[in-house]
Design a protein around this motif. Structure first.
Motif, short mmCIF file in Angstrom:
data_model
loop_
_atom_site.label_atom_id
_atom_site.label_comp_id
_atom_site.label_asym_id
_atom_site.label_seq_id
_atom_site.Cartn_x
_atom_site.Cartn_y
_atom_site.Cartn_z
N GLY A 88 -3.03 14.32 -8.87
CA GLY A 88 -2.49 13.87 -10.07
C GLY A 88 -1.65 12.56 -9.84
O GLY A 88 -1.56 11.59 -10.49
N TRP A 89 -1.02 12.45 -8.56
CA TRP A 89 -0.21 11.42 -8.21
C TRP A 89 -0.97 10.26 -7.90
O TRP A 89 -0.73 9.19 -8.57
CB TRP A 89 0.70 11.72 -6.88
N LEU A 90 -2.02 10.45 -7.22
CA LEU A 90 -2.83 9.21 -7.07
C LEU A 90 -3.58 8.68 -8.38
O LEU A 90 -3.51 7.56 -8.50
CB LEU A 90 -4.09 10.02 -5.91
N ASP A 91 -4.17 9.64 -9.01
CA ASP A 91 -4.53 9.25 -10.37
C ASP A 91 -3.51 8.30 -11.35
O ASP A 91 -3.79 7.40 -11.81
CB ASP A 91 -4.90 10.32 -11.15
N MET A 101 -13.37 8.81 -4.27
CA MET A 101 -12.43 7.87 -3.67
C MET A 101 -13.33 7.24 -2.83
O MET A 101 -14.15 8.09 -1.91
CB MET A 101 -10.90 8.59 -3.17
N ALA A 102 -12.97 6.07 -2.38
CA ALA A 102 -13.07 5.27 -0.98
C ALA A 102 -12.42 5.79 0.04
O ALA A 102 -11.22 6.12 -0.22
CB ALA A 102 -12.94 3.99 -0.96
N VAL A 103 -12.78 6.37 1.18
CA VAL A 103 -11.99 6.87 2.34
C VAL A 103 -11.90 6.05 3.75
O VAL A 103 -13.07 5.84 4.05
CB VAL A 103 -12.20 8.29 2.57
N GLU A 104 -10.66 5.91 4.22
CA GLU A 104 -10.42 5.22 5.49
C GLU A 104 -10.19 6.48 6.57
O GLU A 104 -9.26 7.02 6.16
CB GLU A 104 -10.03 3.84 5.19
N VAL A 139 0.79 -1.18 0.13
CA VAL A 139 0.01 0.00 0.03
C VAL A 139 0.86 1.26 -0.07
O VAL A 139 1.81 1.29 0.96
CB VAL A 139 -1.07 0.05 1.19
N PRO A 140 0.82 2.12 -0.86
CA PRO A 140 1.74 3.26 -0.87
C PRO A 140 1.38 4.13 0.21
O PRO A 140 0.40 4.14 0.63
CB PRO A 140 1.20 4.11 -2.30
N VAL A 141 2.51 4.84 0.69
CA VAL A 141 2.49 5.80 1.83
C VAL A 141 2.68 7.09 1.17
O VAL A 141 3.94 7.46 0.76
CB VAL A 141 3.66 5.29 2.80
N LEU A 158 -8.16 6.15 0.00
CA LEU A 158 -7.15 6.96 0.83
C LEU A 158 -7.45 6.90 2.29
O LEU A 158 -8.68 6.79 2.63
CB LEU A 158 -7.44 8.49 0.28
N THR A 159 -6.36 6.38 2.89
CA THR A 159 -6.51 6.31 4.43
C THR A 159 -5.99 7.47 4.94
O THR A 159 -4.70 7.91 4.71
CB THR A 159 -5.77 5.05 4.84
N VAL A 160 -6.58 8.01 5.87
CA VAL A 160 -6.57 9.25 6.56
C VAL A 160 -5.88 8.93 8.08
O VAL A 160 -6.45 8.50 8.76
CB VAL A 160 -7.40 10.45 6.51
N ALA A 161 -4.76 9.78 8.27
CA ALA A 161 -4.30 9.65 9.61
C ALA A 161 -3.32 11.03 10.03
O ALA A 161 -2.82 11.35 8.86
CB ALA A 161 -3.11 8.27 9.80
#
Length: 167
Positions: free
Chosen positions: A62-65, A95-98, A9-11, A72-75
């Motif tokens: 743009g990077w995510l695309d 996007m699905a968001v966590e 999973v990209p960080v 996207l997981t948010v912390a």
């Protein structure tokens, strides 16, 4: 970060930058630096932002695309500011968001509109996020989902309002 790396999973690290005379996040200052524990770990992309959302005036979208990333997981910090803004923007991008409940945090706030303790504010944001915008989970729950390959339960605004009345 370690679980993400172990499972491909990209960080993405996000660093807030303010003008040099700012009391917080002044470029080059102590509060601007990445937390030592975070900065020492490998990551795939660094986003330097000047606004609350990591999407605003950055290359994140743009990077995510380009990577074909749809979740996207948010912390991070602060729950109701940068974290919530980024989560909402990701949701509005489709996007699905966590949202990791124990890997975000905040401080008590007091404004002309009222006040809230840090715990109240954090919990209220989590409830709103999990009602529609993001799958809220603990870090352990998220890591378990990553390891198993099973998605977290998705929010459902209709289910979250069942049985409640509008005031």
């Amino acid at each position: 970060m370690d679980t993400a790396r172990e499972h491909g999973v990209p960080v993405i690290l996000v660093q807030h930058t303010s003008p040099a005379d700012s009391p917080l996040f002044a470029a080059g200052g102590h509060s601007w630096e990445l937390h030592q524990e975070v900065g020492r770990r490998p990551y795939d992309h660094l986003v330097e932002k000047t606004m609350a959302s990591a999407f605003a005036k950055t290359d994140l979208a743009g990077w995510l695309d380009a990577q074909g990333i749809d979740t996207l997981t948010v912390a991070g910090y602060m729950t109701q500011n940068c974290d919530e803004s980024t989560a909402r923007d990701a949701f509005h991008r489709g996007m699905a968001v966590e949202f990791l409940s124990d890997a975000t945090g905040t401080l008590a706030l007091s404004t002309r509109a009222g006040s809230a303790t840090a715990k109240e504010l954090h919990n209220h944001v989590l409830v709103v996020m999990d009602s529609n915008f993001a799958s809220v989970s603990t870090t352990a729950e998220w890591a378990g989902a990553v390891r198993s390959g099973e998605p977290l339960p998705r929010p459902n605004i209709w289910a979250s309002t069942r049985g409640s009345e509008m005031d």
